[in-house]
Write an enzyme that holds these catalytic residues in place. Structure first.
Site, mmCIF file in Angstrom:
data_model
loop_
_atom_site.group_PDB
_atom_site.id
_atom_site.type_symbol
_atom_site.label_atom_id
_atom_site.label_comp_id
_atom_site.label_asym_id
_atom_site.label_seq_id
_atom_site.Cartn_x
_atom_site.Cartn_y
_atom_site.Cartn_z
ATOM 1 N N GLY A 55 21.400 37.457 16.830
ATOM 2 C CA GLY A 55 22.463 36.865 15.959
ATOM 3 C C GLY A 55 23.697 37.614 15.721
ATOM 4 O O GLY A 55 24.234 37.878 16.579
ATOM 5 N N THR A 109 35.346 38.928 44.103
ATOM 6 C CA THR A 109 35.015 37.957 43.050
ATOM 7 C C THR A 109 33.920 36.959 43.599
ATOM 8 O O THR A 109 33.716 37.025 44.693
ATOM 9 C CB THR A 109 36.149 37.051 42.427
ATOM 10 O OG1 THR A 109 36.305 36.170 43.560
ATOM 11 C CG2 THR A 109 37.121 37.585 42.047
ATOM 12 N N GLY A 111 46.205 41.022 45.435
ATOM 13 C CA GLY A 111 45.190 40.393 45.383
ATOM 14 C C GLY A 111 44.157 41.251 46.258
ATOM 15 O O GLY A 111 44.480 42.312 46.913
ATOM 16 N N ILE A 159 19.919 36.485 20.577
ATOM 17 C CA ILE A 159 18.886 37.343 19.944
ATOM 18 C C ILE A 159 19.276 38.146 18.826
ATOM 19 O O ILE A 159 18.428 38.000 17.903
ATOM 20 C CB ILE A 159 18.004 37.987 20.914
ATOM 21 C CG1 ILE A 159 17.173 36.874 22.186
ATOM 22 C CG2 ILE A 159 16.779 38.650 20.374
ATOM 23 C CD1 ILE A 159 16.410 37.489 23.045
ATOM 24 N N GLU A 203 34.512 44.118 43.110
ATOM 25 C CA GLU A 203 34.300 44.223 44.528
ATOM 26 C C GLU A 203 34.094 43.011 45.126
ATOM 27 O O GLU A 203 32.981 42.305 45.720
ATOM 28 C CB GLU A 203 33.169 44.957 44.702
ATOM 29 C CG GLU A 203 33.308 46.572 44.388
ATOM 30 C CD GLU A 203 32.171 47.427 45.129
ATOM 31 O OE1 GLU A 203 31.447 47.107 45.991
ATOM 32 O OE2 GLU A 203 32.138 48.876 44.526
ATOM 33 N N ILE A 212 42.205 51.120 41.229
ATOM 34 C CA ILE A 212 41.548 51.826 42.122
ATOM 35 C C ILE A 212 40.766 52.800 41.117
ATOM 36 O O ILE A 212 41.203 53.452 40.335
ATOM 37 C CB ILE A 212 42.229 52.709 43.169
ATOM 38 C CG1 ILE A 212 43.161 51.895 43.843
ATOM 39 C CG2 ILE A 212 41.391 53.588 44.201
ATOM 40 C CD1 ILE A 212 42.453 50.459 44.580
ATOM 41 N N THR A 213 39.274 52.747 41.452
ATOM 42 C CA THR A 213 38.393 53.725 40.368
ATOM 43 C C THR A 213 38.425 55.092 40.969
ATOM 44 O O THR A 213 38.514 55.603 42.072
ATOM 45 C CB THR A 213 36.894 53.121 40.473
ATOM 46 O OG1 THR A 213 37.210 51.766 40.317
ATOM 47 C CG2 THR A 213 36.008 53.898 39.762
HETATM 48 C C1 LIG Z 1 36.339 47.896 36.995
HETATM 49 C C2 LIG Z 1 37.010 47.415 38.200
HETATM 50 C C3 LIG Z 1 36.878 48.510 39.177
HETATM 51 C C4 LIG Z 1 37.674 48.539 40.706
HETATM 52 N N1 LIG Z 1 37.696 49.360 41.387
HETATM 53 C C5 LIG Z 1 38.201 49.196 42.691
HETATM 54 C C6 LIG Z 1 38.374 50.095 43.687
HETATM 55 O O1 LIG Z 1 37.725 51.265 43.416
HETATM 56 N N2 LIG Z 1 39.238 49.796 44.873
HETATM 57 C C7 LIG Z 1 39.692 48.509 44.959
HETATM 58 O O2 LIG Z 1 40.254 48.557 46.181
HETATM 59 N N3 LIG Z 1 39.574 47.625 44.245
HETATM 60 C C8 LIG Z 1 38.819 47.908 43.093
HETATM 61 N N4 LIG Z 1 39.034 46.890 42.144
HETATM 62 C C9 LIG Z 1 39.557 45.629 42.356
HETATM 63 C C10 LIG Z 1 38.526 44.326 42.396
HETATM 64 O O3 LIG Z 1 37.690 44.605 43.484
HETATM 65 C C11 LIG Z 1 39.377 43.358 42.783
HETATM 66 O O4 LIG Z 1 40.126 43.015 41.603
HETATM 67 C C12 LIG Z 1 38.463 42.102 42.776
HETATM 68 O O5 LIG Z 1 37.803 42.009 43.775
HETATM 69 C C13 LIG Z 1 39.078 40.780 42.408
HETATM 70 O O6 LIG Z 1 40.306 40.663 43.032
HETATM 71 P P1 LIG Z 1 41.512 40.148 42.434
HETATM 72 O O7 LIG Z 1 41.717 40.612 40.979
HETATM 73 O O8 LIG Z 1 42.651 40.398 43.453
HETATM 74 O O9 LIG Z 1 41.626 38.711 42.294
HETATM 75 P P2 LIG Z 1 42.113 37.665 43.218
HETATM 76 O O10 LIG Z 1 41.584 37.950 44.482
HETATM 77 O O11 LIG Z 1 43.402 37.596 43.118
HETATM 78 O O12 LIG Z 1 41.657 36.351 42.974
HETATM 79 C C14 LIG Z 1 41.945 35.447 42.072
HETATM 80 C C15 LIG Z 1 41.007 34.387 41.654
HETATM 81 O O13 LIG Z 1 41.211 33.766 43.074
HETATM 82 C C16 LIG Z 1 39.781 33.485 43.428
HETATM 83 N N5 LIG Z 1 39.674 33.588 44.873
HETATM 84 C C17 LIG Z 1 40.092 34.513 45.631
HETATM 85 N N6 LIG Z 1 39.672 34.331 46.956
HETATM 86 C C18 LIG Z 1 39.012 33.143 46.970
HETATM 87 C C19 LIG Z 1 38.252 32.458 47.829
HETATM 88 N N7 LIG Z 1 38.467 32.834 49.382
HETATM 89 N N8 LIG Z 1 37.609 31.309 47.777
HETATM 90 C C20 LIG Z 1 37.526 30.966 46.414
HETATM 91 N N9 LIG Z 1 38.266 31.433 45.320
HETATM 92 C C21 LIG Z 1 39.090 32.719 45.600
HETATM 93 C C22 LIG Z 1 39.041 34.604 42.670
HETATM 94 O O14 LIG Z 1 37.728 34.123 42.282
HETATM 95 C C23 LIG Z 1 39.808 34.582 41.370
HETATM 96 O O15 LIG Z 1 39.164 33.606 40.471
HETATM 97 C C24 LIG Z 1 38.215 47.178 40.704
HETATM 98 C C25 LIG Z 1 38.306 46.174 39.644
HETATM 99 C C26 LIG Z 1 37.683 46.381 38.419
HETATM 100 C C27 LIG Z 1 37.682 45.464 37.363
#
Ligand SMILES: Cc1cc2nc3c(=O)[nH]c(=O)nc-3n(C[C@H](O)[C@H](O)[C@H](O)COP(=O)(O)OP(=O)(O)OC[C@H]3O[C@@H](n4cnc5c(N)ncnc54)[C@H](O)[C@@H]3O)c2cc1C
Length: 380
Positions: free
Chosen positions: A337, A363, A129, A335, A361, A155-156
């Site tokens: 359709g 959720t 996570g 808008i 960055e 990781i981007t």
């Molecule tokens: C296009 C893209 C680019 C990205 N680039 C990078 C990058 O360059 N570097 C990098 O490090 N990461 C990167 N990420 C990863 C991204 O930042 C994480 O995937 C994102 O922050 C979500 O974390 P997760 O997938 O681990 O979800 P999780 O953290 O596993 O969360 C799972 C669920 O639990 C919920 N949740 C988690 N913690 C809490 C809390 N405290 N309270 C309530 N609910 C919670 C979340 O909302 C979600 O519904 C990228 C992701 C994408 C899609």
């Protein structure tokens, strides 16, 4: 309090818009097919200093500040948020180095990334996570070196040459620290790119670190400062994400105005239907709110000497703008359709891009808990 752009910011806005329309727009199909940014677009952004707008000129940046950065990124993202991401991730990494790197690290790594020779990345997320408490990657001190092992997820831009900031658990303290690693050094490898549903242009991979050796001096800041470094860096990173999804709101707004004017229904343009006028006004209202919130975040970063401390404001702005962008994209499809659901209509692409905002960055659910802690602490 002054709610207007300076002459310089207006020029930067126009330059970014012209570049997006003349150089990125014609390449959109290619970007979508190849899932990569053509080299000539990277070269163009480099020439216009778009890769380093907010970074100090002392280290090779444009020194234009965060307000200019927001304004420019909004315009680039209105044409391609997938391209805008490479700018934001580069500036994210550069900002971490600028705030917390030693003078030696700044001199060694910043000018290459500012000049577009390299693209920076920053890696926090792991398979377990994105919460920093879940970081398992280790940095074990051996003499004058650290040895890094672990896997980073999603990781981007980590397929480009250049420095990457890796957050790992330091062996002596057990705490999170940031380390600068040169991509593709011995022990560094990446997965196949993730097949994203949107944001095409800047691919995202997993990073594998196997006995990666770096000088101990490649650590950002001091021992025990790591969590602060991570939080402050993320706060500046959110300026980029907020600006990108502001750009998608602008794009949806412009597409709707154009479409509603051109589409004739029951003998008159859609703009003459009152309910639809209401939808367009709703988008206009949301765009204005999102825009000023994003510009304000840039202003706060420019005005604040300790830039990374805008943690609460950056989280609030990111949540508002990314949620608003999803609402607006949904209305924009409405808008249009059924046409809005077709691949060759820009609003369908805007939808697939926009849905990323609340998830990346941190959720928005996670950010709510960060802001709640801050607000409730102040209440005491
Ligand atoms: C296009 C893209 C680019 C990205 N680039 C990078 C990058 O360059 N570097 C990098 O490090 N990461 C990167 N990420 C990863 C991204 O930042 C994480 O995937 C994102 O922050 C979500 O974390 P997760 O997938 O681990 O979800 P999780 O953290 O596993 O969360 C799972 C669920 O639990 C919920 N949740 C988690 N913690 C809490 C809390 N405290 N309270 C309530 N609910 C919670 C979340 O909302 C979600 O519904 C990228 C992701 C994408 C899609």
């Amino acid at each position: 309090m002054e709610f207007k752009l300076t002459k310089e910011q207006e020029l930067i806005q126009k330059t970014a818009r012209d570049f997006a329309e003349k150089s990125i727009e014609p390449a959109i199909d290619r970007i979508m097919k190849e899932h990569a940014i053509p080299q000539e677009i990277l070269d163009g952004m480099k020439e216009l200093d778009l890769l380093c707008l907010p970074i100090s000129d002392a280290y090779g940046g444009a020194g234009a500040g965060y307000q200019s950065y927001v304004v420019a990124l909004e315009q680039i993202a209105s044409v391609s948020p997938g391209v805008a991401i490479v700018i934001s991730v580069n500036c994210f990494g550069l900002a971490a180095l600028e705030m917390f790197g030693s003078e030696e690290l700044k001199q060694r790594y910043m000018s290459g990334a500012c000049r577009g020779k390299h693209i920076m990345s920053i890696a926090m997320t792991e398979p377990e996570g994105a919460d920093p408490r879940l970081i398992k990657t280790t940095a074990v001190r051996e003499g004058d070196e650290y040895v890094l092992n672990g896997t980073k997820r999603f990781i981007t831009a980590c397929g480009y040459e250049g420095p990457i900031v890796i957050f790992a658990r330091e062996s002596d303290t057990g705490q999170i620290c940031g380390f600068v690693v040169e991509k593709f050094c011995e022990g560094y490898s990446i997965s196949e790119p993730w097949e994203k549903m949107g944001l095409q242009g800047t691919p995202m991979y997993d990073v594998y670190l196997k006995d990666v050796r770096i000088p101990a001096s490649n650590m950002l800041g001091k021992l025990n400062q790591g969590f602060r470094i991570l939080k402050n860096s993320i706060a500046l990173g959110k300026i980029g994400i907020s600006s990108i999804f502001l750009g998608t709101i602008l794009a949806a707004y412009e597409e709707c105005l154009k479409y509603a004017d051109e589409r004739i229904y029951l003998g008159k343009p859609l703009t003459q239907f009152q309910y639809l006028q209401g939808d367009i006004v709703d988008i206009a209202m949301k765009y204005e709110a999102a825009r000023w919130l994003a510009y304000r975040l840039g202003y706060l970063a420019d005005m604040n000497e300790d830039k990374g401390t805008i943690i609460k404001d950056s989280a609030l702005t990111k949540m508002f703008i990314t949620n608003t962008a999803v609402d607006v994209a949904r209305t924009a499809i409405n808008i249009h359709g059924s046409y809005g659901l077709m691949e060759n209509y820009k609003v369908s692409r805007i939808w697939r891009d926009t849905i990323f905002g609340p998830q990346t960055e941190g959720t928005n659910a996670l950010l709510k808990s960060v802001v709640a802690m801050d607000i409730l602490k102040r209440q005491k």
